[in-house]
Motif scaffolding. Sequence first.
Motif, short mmCIF file in Angstrom:
data_model
loop_
_atom_site.label_atom_id
_atom_site.label_comp_id
_atom_site.label_asym_id
_atom_site.label_seq_id
_atom_site.Cartn_x
_atom_site.Cartn_y
_atom_site.Cartn_z
N GLY A 415 0.83 -1.20 0.00
CA GLY A 415 0.00 0.00 0.00
C GLY A 415 0.86 1.25 0.00
N SER A 416 1.85 1.30 0.86
CA SER A 416 2.74 2.47 0.95
C SER A 416 3.51 2.67 -0.34
N GLY A 417 3.93 1.56 -0.94
CA GLY A 417 4.74 1.64 -2.15
C GLY A 417 4.03 2.35 -3.29
N TYR A 444 -4.27 -2.92 3.33
CA TYR A 444 -3.75 -1.95 4.28
C TYR A 444 -3.86 -2.64 5.65
N GLN A 445 -3.02 -3.63 5.83
CA GLN A 445 -3.17 -4.53 6.99
C GLN A 445 -3.21 -3.76 8.31
N ILE A 446 -2.36 -2.75 8.42
CA ILE A 446 -2.28 -2.03 9.71
C ILE A 446 -3.63 -1.44 10.09
N MET A 466 -12.20 -0.48 1.88
CA MET A 466 -11.19 0.57 2.09
C MET A 466 -9.93 0.03 2.76
N LEU A 467 -9.99 -1.19 3.26
CA LEU A 467 -8.83 -1.76 3.94
C LEU A 467 -8.09 -2.78 3.07
N THR A 468 -8.72 -3.19 1.97
CA THR A 468 -8.05 -4.16 1.09
C THR A 468 -7.66 -3.45 -0.20
N ILE A 469 -6.55 -3.88 -0.79
CA ILE A 469 -6.13 -3.27 -2.06
C ILE A 469 -6.00 -4.33 -3.15
N GLY A 470 -6.64 -5.49 -2.97
CA GLY A 470 -6.72 -6.49 -4.03
C GLY A 470 -7.87 -6.11 -4.96
N ARG A 471 -8.23 -7.06 -5.85
CA ARG A 471 -9.38 -6.83 -6.75
C ARG A 471 -9.26 -5.51 -7.53
N PRO A 472 -8.37 -5.29 -8.44
CA PRO A 472 -7.40 -6.30 -8.89
C PRO A 472 -6.13 -6.30 -8.03
N ASP A 473 -5.44 -7.44 -7.97
CA ASP A 473 -4.13 -7.49 -7.33
C ASP A 473 -3.14 -6.68 -8.15
N LEU A 474 -2.30 -5.91 -7.45
CA LEU A 474 -1.24 -5.17 -8.16
C LEU A 474 -0.18 -6.17 -8.61
#
Length: 516
Positions: A415-417, A444-446, A466-474
Motif C-alpha cells: 500500500g505504501s509503495g 492496508y493490513q495495519i 477501504m482496507l483491502t487493495i486487491g481486486r485487482p491485485d497489483l
Amino acid sequence: MNGAESLVHTLVAGGVNVCFTNPGTSEMHFVAALDRVPGIRCVLGLFEGVVTGAADGYYRIAGKPAATLLHLGPGLGNGLANLHNAKKARSGIVNIVGEHATYHVKYEAPLTSDIEGIARPMSDWVRKARSSTTLSADAAAAISVARELPGRIATLILPADTAWGPAETVVPTPAPARRRSVSGAAVTAAAQALSRGGPSACLLLGDAGTHGRALELAGRIAAKTGCVISGEFNSSRVERGAGRVQLTRVPYVIEMATKMFEQTSDLVLAGAKAPVAFFAYPNKPSLMAPSSCRVTQLAEVEEDIEAALEAVASELGALNTPPARVAQAARTALPGGAITPEGIGAVLGALLPENAIVVDESVTSGRGFGSPTATAPPHDWLSIMGGSIGFGFPCATGAAIAAPNRKTILLEGDGSGMYTVQALWTMARNSLDVTMLVFANRTYQILRGELASVGAGEPGKNANDMLTIGRPDLDWVALAKGHGVEAGRATTLEELAREFKRGIASSGPYLIEVVL
Ligand SMILES: Cc1ncc(C[n+]2csc(CCOP(=O)(O)OP(=O)(O)O)c2C)c(N)n1
Ligand SMILES: [Mg+2]
C-alpha cells in the motif's frame, strides 16, 4: 552571470552537489544553469514526492543537504508529504521552488498560488528572492539553515526574473554552527537518574544518539549502571548489527509500549522525546511511560547529544567501561516453506549484506525484523519519521545516490509503495544498487488493527473495501518492469532467498514481489 548561475555557484560552493528535480517553465534558467556551472548532479524524479523523499534519504546517509527543484505551488504541494517526513527526521534540504516573474504574479495566471503559504507548514525557513543581484545571498542563507545541526528545511522561492536577471557575486555559505552544549545540571541529573540502574532507569536515544560514538557511550553507561538503553520506535538512522551496541526499540502497539515502561521510574532523554502513542485510542493512554515516571531531558534534539553522553559517562566513571549489549556476529539459518513475516525476518538475518543501508517502510510485515537482523553484519536502519506513507521508494533512491558503493535494501509495504512508485524509474535511469522487497499482502493490513484498536467495531463491506487493495491485485513484477527495473516474484521462503540473492548480486535495482 545571471541570477540562476549565481544560485548554482552558491549551491556548489556551499557543498550542495545533488539536486533532485522536477522542473517547469518558470525554472528553465535554473535548469540551463545546471549545465553551465559544473559540480552538481541532477536527478529527475517523475513526481515531486519522489524528489523530496529522495532528498531526505540523501541527507540521512550523506550527512549534508541536497537541493530540490520544484514547480511553483502545485509542484511543492505534491512534495509536501515527504517534506513533512524529512522535517520530522531532521533532514536538511534546500528547496528551490520556481515562481512567476515578479511583475507577472498580479495577472493571476493559471499556476499562480500562495507559494509561501504552501511552503510554511513543512519548512523551517521560507524566503522569496527579490532580485537577481541578491539571489546568491538568499541561497547562502538557505544553505546555512539546511546545514544547521540537526538539519532544517529551507525553501527559497525563485521568481523567474530573479533567475534570468544579471548577477555579480557568489556569496559563500558560513560553516554551520556547532550544536548547543547541555548544562552541567542536566548532566548531573541524568547521571543520578541512570545510576539507579535497570529496569527502573531507562536511557532513550534519538537523532544523533543512535549512531557512532554516542551509541557506544550509551553502551558504556549501560554497562556501568545496568540501565536500559532504547531507541524510539522510528529513528532517522540507527547503526545496528554485529559489533554495535543494541538498543531496545519502543514498540508501536501501545499495550506493548506501556508494558516496556511498566517498571521505569526514571526516563532520561537524549535527542528523543518522551514516547507518545502514534494516535489517541479511546480509554488508552497517550504517553507510554507511567505518570509516576520522572523524566529527565539530558539533551534536546538541537543540543550536542554526543557531548552530553560523554559528560554523563565521565560523571559515572564509565568512559573506559567496555560497552554492554554489543551484538555478537551470528546469522539466522535460511528458513523454508510458506512466506510469513517471521520467515522473511530470518531470510534478512541470513542474507543481509555487510554495510547495507536498510530503508524500512514495511509497516505490519516488518514488526519482527529487529531481532533476526540484530546480529547480522553491521548496517544502517532508516525508518519513516513522519508517518506519512510513500517514503520508502524515494528514500531508498536518495540513500543509494548518497552511497553508490553500498547496498541499499528497501523493505516496502504494497500500500505504501503505491504512493511514490515512480521512484522506480529514477532508480532504473541511474542504475541505483537497491534491492527491494515489496510485501504484497494486498491490504492496508495495519488499518485492520487500527479499526479494532479505536473500537470502531467489525468492518462492513464499505470498510473492508477501504482496507483491502486487491481486486485487482497489483502486479509488482509488471510495475517494476514497466519502470525499467528487473523483478521477480517469491511465493515461498526458498524463492525469497533465491530472489534476494539475485538482487544483491545485481549492481542495479531489483524488485521482489513477496506474496504474503
Ligand atoms: C499520506 C498518508 N496517507 C494515509 C495514511 C494512513 N495509512 C497508514 S498505514 C496505511 C496502509 C499501509 O499499507 P501497507 O503499506 O500495505 O502496509 P500493511 O499495513 O499492509 O503492512 C495507510 C493508508 C498515512 N499514514 N499517510
Ligand atoms: Mg499491505
